[in-house]
Scaffold this motif. Structure first.
Motif, PDB file in Angstrom:
ATOM      1  N   LEU A   3       0.790  -1.181  -0.061  1.00  0.00           N
ATOM      2  CA  LEU A   3       0.041  -0.117  -0.120  1.00  0.00           C
ATOM      3  C   LEU A   3       0.916   1.353   0.176  1.00  0.00           C
ATOM      4  O   LEU A   3       0.516   2.135  -0.664  1.00  0.00           O
ATOM      5  N   HIS A  55      -8.258  -2.491  -0.126  1.00  0.00           N
ATOM      6  CA  HIS A  55      -7.169  -1.607  -0.582  1.00  0.00           C
ATOM      7  C   HIS A  55      -6.870  -2.309  -1.938  1.00  0.00           C
ATOM      8  O   HIS A  55      -6.529  -3.283  -2.325  1.00  0.00           O
ATOM      9  N   ASN A 115       3.560   0.327  -8.284  1.00  0.00           N
ATOM     10  CA  ASN A 115       4.899   0.638  -8.423  1.00  0.00           C
ATOM     11  C   ASN A 115       5.729   0.317  -7.272  1.00  0.00           C
ATOM     12  O   ASN A 115       6.975   0.419  -6.999  1.00  0.00           O
ATOM     13  N   GLN A 128      -0.371  -0.870  -4.837  1.00  0.00           N
ATOM     14  CA  GLN A 128       0.299   0.071  -5.599  1.00  0.00           C
ATOM     15  C   GLN A 128       1.482  -0.644  -6.552  1.00  0.00           C
ATOM     16  O   GLN A 128       2.120  -1.389  -5.837  1.00  0.00           O
TER      17      GLN A 128
END
Ligand code: ADP
Ligand code: MG
Length: 336
Positions: A311, A322, A327, A325
Motif C-alpha cells: 500500500l 485496498h 509501483n 500500489q
C-alpha cells in the motif's frame, strides 16, 4: 561495513511455509503459506503478533526446525533445514536459538545457574578452557543486564522470576547465536520485570547484531522494541511492514480494531482480550478472508482470499478494500 556484513551472515528463510494439523478427521490450518526471511545485517527485531491460536508458536517451531512444515521449506544459509546433517546441522542449532515462554521450565532445582549456562557452551564450543567458559557466561549475563557475581553459584530458588527469565535469554545467547526466536518471552513474567527483558533483546540487536523474531500477543511491547511487524490472524498475514507505519496508521480492519482497543500507553493490555478473541467464530472452509465474519467493513467480494499487497513503502495489507500500489514491491521480505 561490519565484519558480519562482509561474511554474508546467517540467513533463515521461509519459503511458502504452511502447516496443517490433522486431529482425527479434523483439519486445522494453523498457518497459511508465508514467505519471508531473517537476514543478518543490519540486525533487526521482527515481531510476529497475533491472538492466541493465530499460529505464532507453530511458526516459531517450524523456524527452529522442531516441526516440519506441511508445504514449503525452511532454508538456513540456503539449505533445507530438514536435510541438514553433521556439521551443518550443528551450525544451525548453534546459530538459531530459542527462548520460550516459561522461565521455570529449563531450570533444574539441583543445579546452579552455572550448569545451565555451561551445557550449551560445552556442547557447541567444546574446546574452550574453564576460564574462557567463565568469561562467556559472564558476558552473556551482562548482556541481559545481570551482575555475574550476583548470579553465578546460585540455585534456581535463590533467583527471582525476572532473573530467571533473563538467565533464560542469557542461556540462548551464551554461544553467540546469529538468530534468536523468542516465543512470548515475557508473557509469564511479572509486568514490572518485562521492560528489563525487552531491553535485553534490544541490546542484543544493538551490541551483538543478533536478529530476533519476537513473538507476542502484546502490541504495545512490540511497538517499543521492534523494527517491523507481521500481524497474524488465524494463520494468515493480515498486515505487515514497518512497525511505526503499521501501528500509527493501520490499514487492515483487523489491525485497526486491535489498535483502537488498546488504551495507549497501557502496557498491560493484552491483545487476546475477551472482546476480540472469540473462539466460536465459524471456520470459513478454504477460501475467503479469515476476518470476514468479524469484519465491520466486509463486502460480498471478501469471500475471495485476499492477497498481501503493498500500500505504501514498507507497508502491506491483505484486504480487498485496498488496491495494491503497482509501483511498489509486494514481497514480504523486502517490506519488513
Ligand atoms: P499461538 O501460538 O498463536 O497461540 P499455535 O501455533 O499454538 O498458536 O496454534 C495455532 C492453531 O493450531 C490453533 O488452532 C491450535 O489449536 C492448533 N494447534 C497447535 N498445535 C497443534 C497440534 N499439535 N495439533 C493440532 N492442532 C494444533
Ligand atoms: Mg503460542
Amino acid at each position: 561495513p561490519s565484519l558480519r556484513g562482509l561474511m554474508n551472515t546467517a540467513t533463515l528463510e521461509l519459503k511458502n511455509v504452511s502447516k496443517l494439523y490433522r486431529v482425527g478427521k479434523k483439519e486445522v490450518h494453523a498457518l497459511n503459506p508465508i514467505t519471508f526471511d531473517l537476514l543478518g545485517d543490519p540486525a533487526r527485531i521482527i515481531t510476529v503478533a497475533g491472538e492466541s491460536g493465530s499460529g505464532k508458536t507453530t511458526l516459531a517451531s517450524i523456524m527452529l526446525g522442531l516441526l516440519g512444515p506441511t508445504t514449503g521449506q525452511v532454508l538456513y544459509e540456503g539449505k533445507d533445514v530438514s536435510k541438514l546433517s553433521g556439521a551443518q546441522y550443528r551450525d544451525f542449532r548453534k546459530n538459531v536459538q530459542a527462548v520460550f515462554q516459561d522461565p521455570f521450565a529449563v531450570f533444574n532445582p539441583f543445579y546452579q545457574v552455572d550448569h545451565l549456562l555451561e551445557v550449551p557452551i560445552r556442547k557447541f564450543n567444546p574446546g574452550l578452557s574453564k576460564a574462557a567458559r567463565r568469561k562467556a557466561m559472564e558476558e552473556a549475563l551482562e548482556a541481559v543486564g545481570l551482575q555475574p557475581s550476583e548470579i553465578l553459584g546460585r540455585y534456581p530458588h535463590q533467583l527471582s522470576g525476572g532473573q530467571r527469565q533473563r538467565i533464560n535469554v542469557a542461556r540462548a545467547i551464551v554461544i553467540k547465536p546469529k538468530i534468536l526466536v523468542a516465543d512470548e518471552p515475557v508473557s509469564m513474567v511479572d509486568a514490572s520485570l518485562r521492560a528489563n527483558i525487552l531491553e535485553a533483546l534490544v541490546s542484543l540487536r544493538e551490541n551483538y547484531k543478533v536478529n530476533i523474531l519476537y513473538i507476542t500477543h502484546d502490541l504495545t511491547t512490540a511497538y517499543h522494541v521492534s523494527d517491523s511487524i507481521i500481524v497474524l490472524y488465524r494463520g494468515s498475514v493480515m498486515e505487515a511492514g514497518d512497525i511505526t507505519k503499521v501501528v500509527e496508521s493501520p490499514q487492515h480492519p483487523y489491525t485497526q480494531l486491535l489498535i483502537n482497543s488498546i488504551p495507549w500507553p497501557d502496557l498491560e493490555r493484552k491483545w487476546d482480550n475477551q472482546r476480540y478473541a472469540n473462539p466460536d467464530i465459524q471456520e470459513i472452509s478454504g477460501a475467503g478472508c479469515k476476518f470476514y465474519s468479524r469484519c465491520p467493513n466486509r463486502q460480498p467480494g471478501c469471500q475471495v482470499t485476499p492477497q498481501l499487497v503493498p500500500l505504501f513503502p514498507r507497508h502491506l495489507a491483505s484486504c480487498l478494500l485496498h488496491q495494491p500500489q503497482a509501483n511498489l514491491d509486494s514481497n514480504l521480505t523486502q517490506n519488513l
